[in-house]
Design a protein around this motif. Structure first.
Motif, PDB file in Angstrom:
ATOM      1  N   GLY A 192      -8.360 -12.458  -0.524  1.00 23.93           N
ATOM      2  CA  GLY A 192      -9.120 -11.218  -0.720  1.00 23.93           C
ATOM      3  C   GLY A 192      -8.309  -9.968  -0.941  1.00 23.93           C
ATOM      4  O   GLY A 192      -8.871  -8.865  -0.932  1.00 23.93           O
ATOM      5  N   PHE A 193      -6.981 -10.094  -1.160  1.00 21.60           N
ATOM      6  CA  PHE A 193      -6.167  -8.908  -1.409  1.00 21.60           C
ATOM      7  C   PHE A 193      -6.304  -8.469  -2.863  1.00 21.60           C
ATOM      8  O   PHE A 193      -6.289  -9.289  -3.783  1.00 21.60           O
ATOM      9  N   TYR A 194      -6.412  -7.169  -3.071  1.00 21.32           N
ATOM     10  CA  TYR A 194      -6.454  -6.615  -4.428  1.00 21.32           C
ATOM     11  C   TYR A 194      -6.077  -5.142  -4.379  1.00 21.32           C
ATOM     12  O   TYR A 194      -5.984  -4.525  -3.301  1.00 21.32           O
ATOM     13  N   VAL A 195      -5.866  -4.566  -5.558  1.00 20.61           N
ATOM     14  CA  VAL A 195      -5.511  -3.148  -5.697  1.00 20.61           C
ATOM     15  C   VAL A 195      -6.641  -2.443  -6.428  1.00 20.61           C
ATOM     16  O   VAL A 195      -7.157  -2.946  -7.425  1.00 20.61           O
ATOM     17  N   LYS A 196      -7.004  -1.266  -5.929  1.00 18.21           N
ATOM     18  CA  LYS A 196      -8.068  -0.503  -6.570  1.00 18.21           C
ATOM     19  C   LYS A 196      -7.737   0.988  -6.519  1.00 18.21           C
ATOM     20  O   LYS A 196      -7.240   1.485  -5.512  1.00 18.21           O
ATOM     21  N   ALA A 197      -8.016   1.673  -7.632  1.00 20.57           N
ATOM     22  CA  ALA A 197      -7.810   3.122  -7.692  1.00 20.57           C
ATOM     23  C   ALA A 197      -9.076   3.842  -7.254  1.00 20.57           C
ATOM     24  O   ALA A 197     -10.194   3.414  -7.567  1.00 20.57           O
ATOM     25  N   HIS A 203       0.840  -1.202   0.000  1.00 25.46           N
ATOM     26  CA  HIS A 203       0.000   0.000   0.000  1.00 25.46           C
ATOM     27  C   HIS A 203       0.872   1.248   0.000  1.00 25.46           C
ATOM     28  O   HIS A 203       0.604   2.214  -0.735  1.00 25.46           O
ATOM     29  N   TYR A 204       1.932   1.244   0.782  1.00 32.81           N
ATOM     30  CA  TYR A 204       2.851   2.386   0.849  1.00 32.81           C
ATOM     31  C   TYR A 204       3.567   2.577  -0.487  1.00 32.81           C
ATOM     32  O   TYR A 204       3.737   3.708  -0.958  1.00 32.81           O
ATOM     33  N   ILE A 205       3.955   1.473  -1.136  1.00 29.70           N
ATOM     34  CA  ILE A 205       4.710   1.556  -2.394  1.00 29.70           C
ATOM     35  C   ILE A 205       3.863   2.132  -3.519  1.00 29.70           C
ATOM     36  O   ILE A 205       4.342   2.947  -4.313  1.00 29.70           O
ATOM     37  N   ILE A 206       2.601   1.726  -3.615  1.00 27.72           N
ATOM     38  CA  ILE A 206       1.784   2.178  -4.747  1.00 27.72           C
ATOM     39  C   ILE A 206       1.021   3.469  -4.454  1.00 27.72           C
ATOM     40  O   ILE A 206       0.485   4.081  -5.379  1.00 27.72           O
ATOM     41  N   LYS A 207       1.002   3.900  -3.208  1.00 27.69           N
ATOM     42  CA  LYS A 207       0.273   5.131  -2.880  1.00 27.69           C
ATOM     43  C   LYS A 207       1.189   6.275  -2.461  1.00 27.69           C
ATOM     44  O   LYS A 207       0.882   7.442  -2.712  1.00 27.69           O
ATOM     45  N   GLU A 241      -4.702  -2.063 -12.368  1.00 30.08           N
ATOM     46  CA  GLU A 241      -5.124  -2.748 -11.144  1.00 30.08           C
ATOM     47  C   GLU A 241      -4.862  -4.250 -11.240  1.00 30.08           C
ATOM     48  O   GLU A 241      -4.375  -4.869 -10.278  1.00 30.08           O
ATOM     49  N   SER A 242      -5.172  -4.835 -12.381  1.00 28.59           N
ATOM     50  CA  SER A 242      -4.969  -6.273 -12.557  1.00 28.59           C
ATOM     51  C   SER A 242      -3.478  -6.617 -12.541  1.00 28.59           C
ATOM     52  O   SER A 242      -3.072  -7.611 -11.922  1.00 28.59           O
ATOM     53  N   GLU A 243      -2.662  -5.806 -13.218  1.00 28.95           N
ATOM     54  CA  GLU A 243      -1.221  -6.064 -13.265  1.00 28.95           C
ATOM     55  C   GLU A 243      -0.602  -5.972 -11.876  1.00 28.95           C
ATOM     56  O   GLU A 243       0.189  -6.824 -11.470  1.00 28.95           O
ATOM     57  N   LEU A 244      -0.971  -4.967 -11.114  1.00 26.97           N
ATOM     58  CA  LEU A 244      -0.410  -4.807  -9.774  1.00 26.97           C
ATOM     59  C   LEU A 244      -0.848  -5.937  -8.858  1.00 26.97           C
ATOM     60  O   LEU A 244      -0.057  -6.457  -8.059  1.00 26.97           O
ATOM     61  N   LYS A 245      -2.109  -6.329  -8.963  1.00 24.78           N
ATOM     62  CA  LYS A 245      -2.609  -7.399  -8.087  1.00 24.78           C
ATOM     63  C   LYS A 245      -1.881  -8.713  -8.337  1.00 24.78           C
ATOM     64  O   LYS A 245      -1.428  -9.378  -7.398  1.00 24.78           O
ATOM     65  N   HIS A 246      -1.752  -9.089  -9.600  1.00 26.63           N
ATOM     66  CA  HIS A 246      -1.195 -10.403  -9.916  1.00 26.63           C
ATOM     67  C   HIS A 246       0.332 -10.439  -9.862  1.00 26.63           C
ATOM     68  O   HIS A 246       0.909 -11.538  -9.818  1.00 26.63           O
ATOM     69  N   LYS A 247       0.995  -9.280  -9.857  1.00 28.88           N
ATOM     70  CA  LYS A 247       2.455  -9.256  -9.772  1.00 28.88           C
ATOM     71  C   LYS A 247       2.961  -8.989  -8.356  1.00 28.88           C
ATOM     72  O   LYS A 247       4.066  -9.391  -8.004  1.00 28.88           O
TER      73      LYS A 247
END
Length: 400
Positions: free
Chosen positions: A316-321, A72-76, A300-306
């Protein structure tokens, strides 16, 4: 045999198109630098990359924000030692539109946790399949497994996205030529005939050659003399093409429309306001649905799966803008939107504050309408109210 020999001998190599023979023959190199000199193209790419980079990407688990998660810190907040999250996403998306692909290396610590995302600067890239595993080989000779890369890919059916500049190089070249021609219109160089000299007497060959030589050596070109002395009886008529004659305004309007189509953006993003909208909300909604949503979904899909393991994704972890900044419009419209959701019981004051990036804790006392009650006790409230009304009705009836 070394690993890389095996890699190259047992691989499928796809070479991206960099430059064409047509470009060389025309002495016009269409690349990122020349494309960015087109105002509409620069404005479109810049608007997309800035808008998406401004959206906060967050880590969720089962719809709950995980602010303590390192990813969360890295992408935000901060993606690597040299770039904030805004700078990282802005640069990645900008490169994606210029080259069709942008890559960032996932730097992991000793325990395997993601520590940084570092953008890869490259000129050429080759996707290579070896032992059913995908690698990307960059021009500096480094081959990196796909699972260790964040790859933002433009549209395309293969392992690489389509480079829009190479794909639309003819269109870009036309726009560059139109810009150059417009400059020539203003400088008077658009016409092959600059002017004419008339004389009421016939010139002999010697006089004609002397006059032609005088004009070509002293008065032609950008550094030519500005004052021309003519002999007795000669008249100079200047020939220039006017902007009205060349229809350059129409051509510049067409340029914006064409660039908007190339970048898949609404025309107003590149400065074409021929299509009007009733308010800013409709503009933002059009921009969001047509342009931003597909790109954001891919990110979002690329960040979640990588960045997450399979087990973490199943947990239940995922990334959302957070796209509220794009869709919310003006303050009055936002207030009406939140009020309707609040009265329907679909949102809480805390969630509204989160969407507006306001602190969770109130500064002072908060007030709400007195006729509002918590959703959890609404059933008991109305049951009690009905019973009270029935009891009152029965009492009134007994008195009569």
């Amino acid at each position: 045999m070394s690993f890389f020999k095996n890699l190259l001998s047992n691989s499928v190599i796809i070479n991206p198109s960099i430059i064409s023979i047509e470009d060389i023959s025309n002495n016009t190199i269409i690349d990122a630098n020349t494309a960015l000199t087109i105002g509409a193209f620069y404005q479109g790419v810049n608007s997309i990359s800035n808008t998406i980079a401004s959206l906060p990407f967050k880590v969720f688990q089962n719809k709950e924000i995980q602010k303590k998660n390192p990813i969360h810190y890295i992408i935000k907040e901060k993606s690597n030692d040299l770039q904030t999250a805004f700078e990282f996403f802005n640069t990645m998306i900008f490169i994606m539109f210029l080259k069709g692909n942008s890559f960032a290396k996932i730097v992991r610590g000793i325990t395997g946790d993601v520590e940084q995302l570092i953008i890869i600067n490259y000129s050429t890239v080759e996707p290579i399949i070896f032992n059913n595993r995908l690698y990307f080989k960059f021009d500096k000779g480094e081959s990196i497994p796909n699972e260790d890369l964040i790859h933002f890919k433009n549209i395309g059916t293969g392992f690489l996205g389509i480079d829009p500049i190479s794909n639309f190089r003819k269109n870009i070249e036309i726009n560059l030529n139109a810009t150059s021609y417009t400059n020539q219109v203003y400088t008077g160089e658009a016409s092959s005939i600059k002017g004419s000299i008339t004389y009421d007497k016939a010139l002999n060959d010697q006089q004609r050659d002397r006059l032609r030589n005088e004009l070509s050596t002293k008065f032609s070109g950008k550094n030519g003399k500005k004052i021309l002395f003519l002999e007795d009886g000669m008249k100079l008529d200047n020939i220039n093409l006017s902007p009205e004659q060349t229809k350059f305004l129409e051509s510049r309007q067409f340029e914006k429309s064409e660039v908007a189509s190339m970048l898949n953006v609404p025309p107003f993003i590149v400065g074409d306001y021929s299509t009007t909208y009733s308010n800013i909300e409709l503009q933002n909604l059009h921009f969001y649905k047509q342009t931003l949503l597909p790109i954001i979904t891919k990110i979002e899909s690329e960040l979640k799966h990588k960045l997450f393991t399979k087990d973490e994704i199943l947990d239940g972890f995922y990334v959302k803008a957070n796209v509220e900044a794009v869709l919310r419009g003006d303050s009055k419209s936002r207030a009406e939107y939140y009020k309707e959701l609040f009265y329907l019981g679909s949102i809480t004051p805390k969630e509204i504050r989160d969407k507006e990036d306001l602190p969770t804790e109130y500064n002072g006392e908060a007030y709400i309408h007195s006729n509002l009650i918590p959703l959890g006790i609404s059933g008991e409230f109305w049951t009690g109210k009905v019973n009270k009304d029935l009891a009152k009705a029965e009492l009134d009836e007994s008195k009569t």
